[in-house]
Structure formats: structure tokens, C-alpha cells
Design an enzyme around this catalytic site. Structure first.
Site, mmCIF file in Angstrom:
data_model
loop_
_atom_site.group_PDB
_atom_site.id
_atom_site.type_symbol
_atom_site.label_atom_id
_atom_site.label_comp_id
_atom_site.label_asym_id
_atom_site.label_seq_id
_atom_site.Cartn_x
_atom_site.Cartn_y
_atom_site.Cartn_z
ATOM 1 N N LYS A 58 0.810 -1.226 0.000
ATOM 2 C CA LYS A 58 0.000 0.000 0.000
ATOM 3 C C LYS A 58 0.846 1.279 0.000
ATOM 4 O O LYS A 58 0.383 2.338 -0.456
ATOM 5 C CB LYS A 58 -0.931 0.009 1.214
ATOM 6 C CG LYS A 58 -2.103 -0.942 1.118
ATOM 7 C CD LYS A 58 -3.174 -0.411 0.181
ATOM 8 C CE LYS A 58 -4.454 -1.212 0.279
ATOM 9 N NZ LYS A 58 -5.527 -0.663 -0.571
ATOM 10 N N SER A 312 0.699 -10.026 -0.546
ATOM 11 C CA SER A 312 0.496 -8.571 -0.575
ATOM 12 C C SER A 312 0.721 -7.867 0.757
ATOM 13 O O SER A 312 0.898 -6.647 0.778
ATOM 14 C CB SER A 312 -0.916 -8.253 -1.079
ATOM 15 O OG SER A 312 -1.887 -8.905 -0.284
#
Length: 412
Positions: A58, A312
Site C-alpha cells: 500500500k 500482498s
């Protein structure tokens, strides 16, 4: 594919974002996973964004978006809403760029995520019990104060920043056939898929991009089937990082163009994947980051060729980790919870424990009660929690008990 028909950013846009994002993002490792290669039948590599700064990818989109703000926008500050990874990415990027950040988070956000976001210098406002309530509060705050709202996935700068991961993976391994990427709102996969498909088109080769959602929060399969954005009612899932009820507008358009398939996995599979990554790869991965591995375990990916699975994120609360490990052990039949009706007479507990020991399993917890629904007055119920070596060993324990006349029931 021509420049005029391209949906979303161009390769030049992604390369420009790479110059910005590289100021803060680490080049994360690409690890060979032989244990997954054996399951898939072709080489598998793990892209370890769980080892990225702030614990997830992110930071890429957040920093790219904030770095492109005008001086006037930076002076107004930024606001975001998130239960975890987006919050940390925005807070970190704001600190690096000297921008005031306000982050709205739900009241029940895990303490480690709250502490990390606050540690990056953001002002935290706790609001509501779901992600929707902080999102509304952040939008109201933006309107009232002029702070720039930073969306988690549905923005060109965010998508372009996340897509730098695709460029990085192609630099590390150029001959990948299949990319498997988690999907929440779609910011990561839309960027990655666009990059790898555009590069493949230039090189005259084909690549496959597969997205994976948690089955309890999967708006993309139905949206793609319908041909338009469709909201779903989500159910609780351990993959809270991808628990999104509706695709992003830009993301849906890009995923429709560049992603070959979207599949779903349930929480049992996700828990097994997280446990496997911990044991075999020595990697701490949050449930949302492990869905690609879960898809391989489930046999949902075939004819893949050389495959990269994106991990992720790695931001998992220790209390959640404990629960997920227990769930993963149970899903892998390495931890059995048995309920066994017994005659209410001396020696039955000892005999049952001896049978389990003869099968080389380990009893870790015992509950012996006369109070249970459906029991006869002359019966007791024995609840055993047993460690086994896996499905075959679990069946051996059950068979040993049944051969001796007992009727064990497996509880999950």
C-alpha cells in the site's frame, strides 16, 4: 493494444511512478517456493510484499498519490479511512512528505495497526465498527476542512503506484507465465495486470493474470459476469484486508480489460495457506496476502507455467495469528476436536486415551461431562483435543477408536 484504446495508465505512466515510489519502497524479495511447485506442477515464486515498509504494498500507491499533490493541496493536509494497511501507507507517506494526515479507523481496529499508524505521526479518529462508517466520516471531514481525501484503490495515481510492483517483478523474473494477485477493491491487480499485459504485448508473448478474492467478500466475479459494477453483501472473513463490497470504477474497467480470471477461496483454505507459508517458507503473511497460495492449495489454478504469487501484506495481529493458526491446523486435520459418547462407568476415559496413544497421537485437552444435549442418562461425553500429523494420521486415530466400538464425532 493501442495507446488510444488503452484503459488506465500507460507503461510510461507506470515507469514515471516507479521513479517516485522508489524513493521510499524497498525492492522486496522474490523467493522460490518448491513446496508449492510440487503442488502446482510448475515453478512457483513468491513476491514478498509482506516484507515491504509498513508491511504491505500500500505504501506504493499512497506515496505516489501524495507526492503528486500540489503545494496548495499538501498545505491542506490529507485524510483517509482504513482498518489497516492503507492507513499505514498514507500515514507513512505523509510523514515522509511533511503533510498533515488524519486517518479515520473503526473502533475495533487491532491494536498493532492502530499503534503503527499513530507511530507514523497521523492523527487517528476512531469512528464506528465497520469500514463504511470511517469512510463516510473521512469524506465529511474532507468537505469540512478541505483536506484531500486519499482513496484506497479507485484513483489513477494510486493504481499507477501499485502497478510499480509489476515492473519490479518483471525485472526480477522476466519469463513469468502466470501472475496470481489478491483482490479487494482492485487497486493492486489493476495496476499489476496492466503493466505485465502491456509489456507482454510489446514483447510478442502472452501472460496470464489471475485474481483471488475471499469467498465471503467477492464482488468481482458477479460484477464481471454481469458486465457492470455490482455490490454484494459481505460476510465476516479472516481476510479483512480484502473485505470490500464493491469494485472501484477505474479498477473494474482495468480488471475487465487485463485480468483473465477471478477465483474465490474460503477461510479454511486461507488459514491453511497462512500456516503453510509460516512453516515452509518462514514467512508471516496476513490472511488477505495469502489468498493466492490458498488458490494453489485448492487446485483452482492449472496449466500455469512459471507462476508468481503476490504475498500482498504481512500485517497480522498476534491474537488473529493465534486464531488463524488454530483454524489452519484444524482445516489441515492436524488438530482434531472429538466428541465421544461413553458409557458412564470407570475406566472409559483411560481406555480412550490409551487408544489415542497407541495411534501415536497426542491429547492436549480433555473435557469429561455428563451435561450435553442428546445424551442418554447412562452416558457421558468425552471431548478430546488431539494433535495429529495430518489427514492420514487423523483417519488412523478415528479408525482405531471406531474399531473398538466408539463413535467419535469430529467438531470444527
Amino acid at each position: 493494444m493501442t495507446e488510444t484504446s488503452l484503459v488506465g495508465p500507460s507503461l510510461a505512466d507506470f515507469e514515471g511512478a516507479r521513479n517516485i515510489v522508489s524513493r521510499v519502497a524497498e525492492v522486496t524479495p522474490m523467493e522460490t517456493a518448491r513446496f508449492l511447485s510440487d503442488i502446482l506442477g510448475s515453478p512457483v515464486l513468491l513476491k514478498c510484499e509482506n516484507l515491504q515498509r509498513t508491511g504491505s504494498y500500500k505504501i506504493r500507491g499512497a506515496y505516489n498519490r501524495l507526492a503528486r499533490l500540489s503545494d496548495e493541496e499538501k498545505a491542506r493536509g490529507v485524510v483517509a479511512a482504513s482498518a489497516g494497511n492503507h492507513a499505514q501507507g498514507v500515514a507513512f507517506a505523509a510523514r515522509e512528505l511533511g503533510i498533515k494526515a488524519t486517518i479515520f479507523m473503526p473502533v475495533g481496529v487491532p491494536q498493532p495497526k492502530l499503534a503503527a499508524t499513530r507511530g507514523y505521526g497521523a492523527d487517528i479518529v476512531l469512528r464506528g465498527t465497520t469500514v463504511e462508517e470511517p469512510l463516510r466520516a473521512a469524506a465529511e471531514f474532507s468537505e469540512k476542512t478541505g483536506a484531500v481525501l486519499i482513496p484506497p484503490f479507485d484513483h489513477m495515481d494510486v493504481v499507477t503506484g501499485q502497478g510499480t510492483l509489476g515492473l519490479e517483478m518483471l525485472e526480477q523474473v522476466s519469463d513469468v507465465d502466470t501472475f496470481i494477485v489478491p483482490i479487494g477493491g482492485g487497486g493492486l491487480i489493476s495496476g499489476v495486470a496492466s503493466v505485465v499485459k502491456q509489456r507482454a504485448a510489446l514483447e510478442g508473448r502472452t501472460v496470464r493474470v489471475i485474481g483471488v478474492q475471499a469467498s465471503n467478500a467477492a464482488p468481482y466475479p458477479i460484477s464481471l459476469q454481469n458486465g457492470y459494477i455490482t455490490a454484494v453483501t459481505t460476510l465476516p472473513t479472516i481476510a479483512d484486508g480484502i473485505n470490500v463490497s464493491k469494485p472501484g470504477v477505474l479498477n473494474f474497467a482495468m480488471i475487465s480489460e487485463f485480468v483473465d480470471e477471478v477465483i474465490t477461496v474460503d477461510d479454511d483454505l486461507i488459514a491453511r495457506a497462512l500456516l503453510l507459508l509460516l512453516e515452509r517458507a518462514k514467512l508471516v503473511v496476513e490472511p488477505a496476502g495469502a489468498v493466492g497460495v490458498a488458490a494453489i492449495l485448492a487446485g483452482l489454478v492449472t496449466d500455469a507455467g512459471k507462476t508468481v504469487v503476490v504475498l500482498s501484506g504481512g500485517n497480522i495481529d498476534p491474537m488473529m495469528m493465534e486464531r488463524v493458526i488454530s483454524h489452519g491446523l484444524a482445516a489441515s486435520e492436524r488438530y482434531l476436536k472429538l466428541r465421544i459418547p461413553l458409557p458412564d462407568r470407570p475406566g472409559q476415559l483411560a481406555r480412550t486415551a490409551a487408544l489415542v496413544a497407541e495411534a501415536n497421537a497426542n491429547v492436549v485437552e480433555v473435557l469429561h461431562t455428563r451435561h450435553s444435549d442428546g445424551m442418554q442418562i447412562s452416558q457421558v461425553v468425552l471431548e478430546l483435543h488431539i494433535e495429529t500429523r495430518g489427514p492420514e494420521h487423523a483417519q488412523e486415530v478415528l479408525t482405531r477408536l471406531r474399531d473398538e466400538g466408539y463413535e467419535p464425532r469430529v467438531d470444527f
